[in-house]
Structures are given as structure tokens and as C-alpha cells.
Design a protein around this motif. Structure first.
Motif, PDB file in Angstrom:
ATOM      1  N   SER A 103      20.048  65.021  39.716  1.00  0.00           N
ATOM      2  CA  SER A 103      19.128  65.473  38.662  1.00  0.00           C
ATOM      3  C   SER A 103      18.655  64.302  37.798  1.00  0.00           C
ATOM      4  O   SER A 103      17.491  64.251  37.380  1.00  0.00           O
ATOM      5  N   SER A 145      17.532  72.204  36.175  1.00  0.00           N
ATOM      6  CA  SER A 145      18.104  73.241  37.043  1.00  0.00           C
ATOM      7  C   SER A 145      19.138  72.649  37.996  1.00  0.00           C
ATOM      8  O   SER A 145      20.201  73.243  38.228  1.00  0.00           O
ATOM      9  N   ILE A 146      18.839  71.468  38.544  1.00  0.00           N
ATOM     10  CA  ILE A 146      19.801  70.801  39.444  1.00  0.00           C
ATOM     11  C   ILE A 146      21.040  70.371  38.649  1.00  0.00           C
ATOM     12  O   ILE A 146      22.172  70.514  39.109  1.00  0.00           O
ATOM     13  N   MET A 147      20.819  69.863  37.429  1.00  0.00           N
ATOM     14  CA  MET A 147      21.919  69.375  36.594  1.00  0.00           C
ATOM     15  C   MET A 147      22.916  70.497  36.281  1.00  0.00           C
ATOM     16  O   MET A 147      24.140  70.311  36.358  1.00  0.00           O
ATOM     17  N   GLU A 158      25.466  66.478  42.304  1.00  0.00           N
ATOM     18  CA  GLU A 158      24.388  67.323  41.753  1.00  0.00           C
ATOM     19  C   GLU A 158      23.848  66.763  40.443  1.00  0.00           C
ATOM     20  O   GLU A 158      22.626  66.676  40.250  1.00  0.00           O
ATOM     21  N   ALA A 214      14.766  69.024  37.188  1.00  0.00           N
ATOM     22  CA  ALA A 214      15.959  68.196  36.962  1.00  0.00           C
ATOM     23  C   ALA A 214      17.039  68.975  36.219  1.00  0.00           C
ATOM     24  O   ALA A 214      18.228  68.897  36.569  1.00  0.00           O
ATOM     25  N   GLU A 234      17.388  77.731  34.406  1.00  0.00           N
ATOM     26  CA  GLU A 234      18.784  77.303  34.343  1.00  0.00           C
ATOM     27  C   GLU A 234      19.742  78.468  34.570  1.00  0.00           C
ATOM     28  O   GLU A 234      20.859  78.274  35.065  1.00  0.00           O
TER      29      GLU A 234
END
Length: 473
Positions: A402, A240-242, A398, A238, A367
Motif C-alpha cells: 500500500s 484499502s490495501i493497507m 500488504e 492504497a 476500508e
């Protein structure tokens, strides 16, 4: 500092939740401010560098990118150093590296040399300070940890509001070389903050318990067992997507305002509004996260903060004038502050104190890849479409995605798992408990007779406390 030993963390030591912890919090506030604000503050010198070396803006932008890449990408290296040498020595060396990089950069004669000094060396120094400071904050605070995380995270907007104007003054008075030299001297304060990170002393053990303590298992320098924790895996995915979309709006909002026809000073004021709101949002969110009812549900508050941030990006894409961008910056500042205050608090709650030093390094490495992909890909989208609306929409999608990954993953995977016994030992304990509950009255009678007989056989020990290595605490 004494001998070099593995940094075990506060095993058996209760977090003081105050006392010297406030000095640790102050140090963490300063380190967080330097770590996040410095890459942005250096950008005020870019025009001077372009004029001096005859390069383009994209060439100078690599300085900030390398700084951020070092801050995030060296996470596992920092974890290994902390677990091997301890937080304080690592921070002292990191402070020297951060300062040395900027001082050497002031004597550079090419942009490549600045990449290596102001980018790589200073970035590594800031990374060696940032991660250990969060680890020490986690060790000194438990009940007040959400508030402590919120207050330390407020260092980022405070330093951003202070370093950017300071950088402009230094550039005007001393040029970029003098500015770099003075900023290098300021970074020596990281060593002072490192000196504040006093290790927690374990409780004094009796002679009877000294022998088992010597047979302690050697700690791993980087504990990959955190990946066995479903909560950690979901959090890392989550986060990394954020990060793909979180940093995009602050990068492009000033250019968005300029594209709408507003002057540079008015466009730059949008970041001041965002930073001012962010200063208050972080500690307030930390206080809310520390409330008795909210703290066990901190993961869901973090998910709400991300959804709020993503929704703000989507609404900001519809802005057509300066007033709309001001409203966007106000709400983005609130949501951005909430995310900043909660991101490491949630990680601490998931993995615990003992594994946090390894977990944060692995999360920052994941990240780092997203940080390097996010803003450049948004720039390419802008070049292809020529419209900022699509950049803000993608960023919002995105961040919202997340939030859903974290909330749904926690609800469906982690909650169900926690209802079952986590280990064989726990299952065995429950089985023993069930057996003891099923014990018949006859068994209880036999036990009472045995106890009575024992007291008759050893009357001299009756009423006295008998200590031995097995029962002594």
C-alpha cells in the motif's frame, strides 16, 4: 439548530486555527477515543456472555466485528446526513443512538439481540459521531491541522488504556448487564461533544452581494466527483490495501506470546506497551507533519510510515521470545501512531475542505470491506499453517504494498498532472497573460493616451473611490 439546510462547509470562511477550535479538538479527541477503543473494550465482557448464553468465543467476537463494520461501512450514509443536516445535529442524534444501544443491550436475553443493539445501533451512533467530528476539525484548523489531527488521533490509545481496565472493574462489580448500562451512560458524553461543534459563521455580506448569494447551486448530498481526482483514487486504493494488514498484528500478538508459553498477564502487557508508545507517537508525528518543509510532502511521510509499519511486521515475524515481542510492540506502536496521525490529514490535503465530507464516507466504505476480510483471513491462514510467522509476513507485505502504491502513484501520476493547467479557465488565463506580455510599446502608448483622455473628461471623479456592485467586495 434552526431550519434544516444543506451543510455547505466553511465557504469563504477562514479557519480560525485556534479559539473555539481547541474545544472542537477536545470533542474530536473524545469521539475518536470512543469510536476506536470501544469495540476492543467490549471484549472484556465476552467470557460473561459465553457463560450466560452458552455460546462460543467466535459468536461473541461478532459484536466487535459488527461495531467496526458499522463504523466503517456507514460512511456514505454519514456523508449524506452531514451534507443534509449539518455536523452538530447528526452528532447529537448519533450520541443518543450509541447510548441507547448499550442501555437496551443490558436487558437483552439472547446474543442475537445484543448483535442488533450493542452492535448495529451503538455502531451506527459511533459512526454518526466519528465522521462529522473529523469534518469539523478540518474546518477549524488549516495551518495547525497536522498537529490537530495528531492530537485528536491520540484519543484512540488513551481511551483503549482507560476503557479496558474500567470494563474489567465494571464486570467484577456489576456484571455484564450493569457494565453495559454504565457504558451506555458514558456514551451520552458524545452528545456533549456534538454540542461543541459550533458551525463557523460566514462573513457578513453587503447588500450588493446578497442577490448573487441567493442563487447558489444546491449542494449534492454525496459528491461522487471526487473519483475524478486521481489523488483520491490512488489514496482510496492504497488505504484499502493497507487496512487488510494494519490491524492484524495487534489482534494476534497476545496469542503469539501465549503460544510461546508466557502467562496471560505478561502477554496482555504487550498491548499496554504498544498503546503507551502510540499515545506519544501520534501528536509528535502531527507536529513533524506541520513543519514548513514537511507539510507539502505529507503524502511521502505517510508512505514512509506505512513502509515502517510493514517492515516492523516482517521483523516481528522472526521473534522467538518475549524480548523480541516487546521490541516489536515498541516499533509497531511508533509506526502505528504515525499512520493514525497522518491518514486523515493526507486525505484532507488531497480533496480539500469542500469535498472532504463526501470523500471520507467513500473511503471508509472501501476500508470496511478490507476490515472484514483482513483479520478473518489471517485467522484462516493461522489455522492452516499453525505458525504466527506467516500471519505477520502477509500483514507486512500488504502494508508495504500500500505504501508503494501511494508513493509511486503520487510521484508518477499526480505530480505530472499538476504541472499542466487543471482547467480550461486556467489555460485561458495563462493565454491572456502571455498576450499581455507580448504587448508592443506602441500598444502601451495608446493605452496611456486613452487613460489621460478619460481623466480629463471626468475630473470630478478623479481621486475619489467610486463603488458599484461590480467592484465592491
Amino acid at each position: 439548530m434552526g431550519a434544516v439546510v444543506a451543510d455547505d462547509g466553511p465557504s469563504g470562511v477562514k479557519a480560525p486555527d485556534g479559539g473555539w477550535g481547541w474545544a472542537v479538538l477536545f470533542g474530536c479527541f473524545i469521539i475518536t477515543g470512543f469510536s476506536y477503543a470501544f469495540p476492543k473494550a467490549v471484549s472484556v465482557f465476552f467470557k460473561e456472555l459465553i457463560r450466560e448464553f452458552g455460546i462460543g468465543y467466535s459468536d461473541t467476537a461478532w459484536i466487535s466485528s459488527i461495531l467496526l463494520a458499522m463504523l466503517y461501512g456507514t460512511g456514505p450514509l454519514c456523508s449524506v446526513c452531514v451534507n443534509r443536516f449539518g455536523c452538530r445535529p447528526v452528532m447529537l442524534v448519533g450520541g443518543l443512538f450509541a447510548s441507547m444501544g448499550m442501555v437496551i443491550a443490558s436487558f437483552c436475553t439472547s446474543i442475537v439481540q445484543i448483535y442488533l443493539t450493542a452492535g448495529v445501533i451503538t455502531g451506527l451512533g459511533l459512526a454518526l459521531n466519528f465522521q462529522p467530528s473529523l469534518i469539523m476539525l478540518n474546518r477549524y484548523f488549516d495551518k495547525r491541522r497536522p498537529l490537530a489531527n495528531g492530537l485528536s488521533a491520540a484519543g484512540s490509545p488513551v481511551f483503549l488504556c482507560a476503557l479496558s481496565p474500567l470494563g474489567q472493574i465494571l464486570q467484577h462489580e456489576y456484571g455484564w448487564r450493569g457494565g453495559f448500562l454504565i457504558l451506555g451512560g458514558m456514551l451520552l458524553n458524545c452528545c456533549v461533544c456534538g454540542a461543541l461543534m459550533r458551525p463557523l459563521e460566514p462573513p457578513k455580506k453587503s447588500e450588493a452581494t446578497k442577490e448573487p448569494a441567493e442563487k447558489k447551486v444546491k449542494k449534492k448530498l454525496l459528491d461522487f466527483s471526487v473519483f475524478k481526482d486521481g489523488g483520491f483514487v490512488i489514496y482510496t486504493l492504497a488505504a484499502s490495501i493497507m487496512v487488510l494488514g494494519l490491524f492484524v498484528p495487534p489482534v494476534f500478538v497476545v496469542s503469539y506470546a501465549k503460544d510461546l508459553g508466557y502467562p496471560d498477564t505478561k502477554a496482555a502487557f504487550l498491548l499496554t506497551i504498544l498503546g503507551f508508545i502510540d499515545i506519544f507517537a501520534r501528536p509528535i508525528c502531527g507536529m513533524v507533519a506541520g513543519l514548513k518543509w514537511v507539510r507539502p510532502r505529507c503524502v511521502y511521510l505517510f508512505s514512509f510510515a506505512m513502509i515502517f509499519n510493514g517492515f516492523t511486521d516482517l521483523m516481528g515475524s522472526m521473534s522467538v521470545d518475549y524480548g523480541g515481542l516487546v521490541v516489536f510492540c515498541i516499533f509497531f506502536g511508533i509506526s502505528y501512531g504515525m499512520v493514525g496521525a497522518l491518514q486523515f490529514e493526507v486525505l484532507m490535503a488531497i480533496v480539500g475542505t469542500q469535498k472532504f465530507s463526501s470523500a471520507i464516507g467513500l473511503v471508509l466504505l472501501a476500508e470496511a470491506m478490507a476490515v472484514l476480510i483482513g483479520p478473518p483471513s489471517a485467522g484462516k491462514l493461522l489455522d492452516a499453517t499453525g505458525r504466527y510467522m506467516f500471519v505477520f509476513i502477509i500483514a507486512g507485505i500488504e502494508v508495504t504494498t500500500s505504501a508503494l502504491v501511494l508513493a509511486l502513484g503520487n510521484f508518477f501520476c499526480i505530480k505530472k498532472k499538476s504541472e499542466e493547467p487543471h482547467t480550461k479557465e486556467e489555460a485561458a488565463e495563462r493565454e491572456e497573460l502571455n498576450k499581455s506580455e507580448d504587448k508592443t510599446p506602441e500598444d502601451a502608448k495608446v493605452d496611456s493616451i486613452e487613460v489621460e483622455q478619460f481623466l480629463k473628461d471626468e475630473p470630478e471623479k478623479n481621486g475619489e473611490v467610486v463603488t458599484n456592485p461590480e467592484t465592491c467586495v
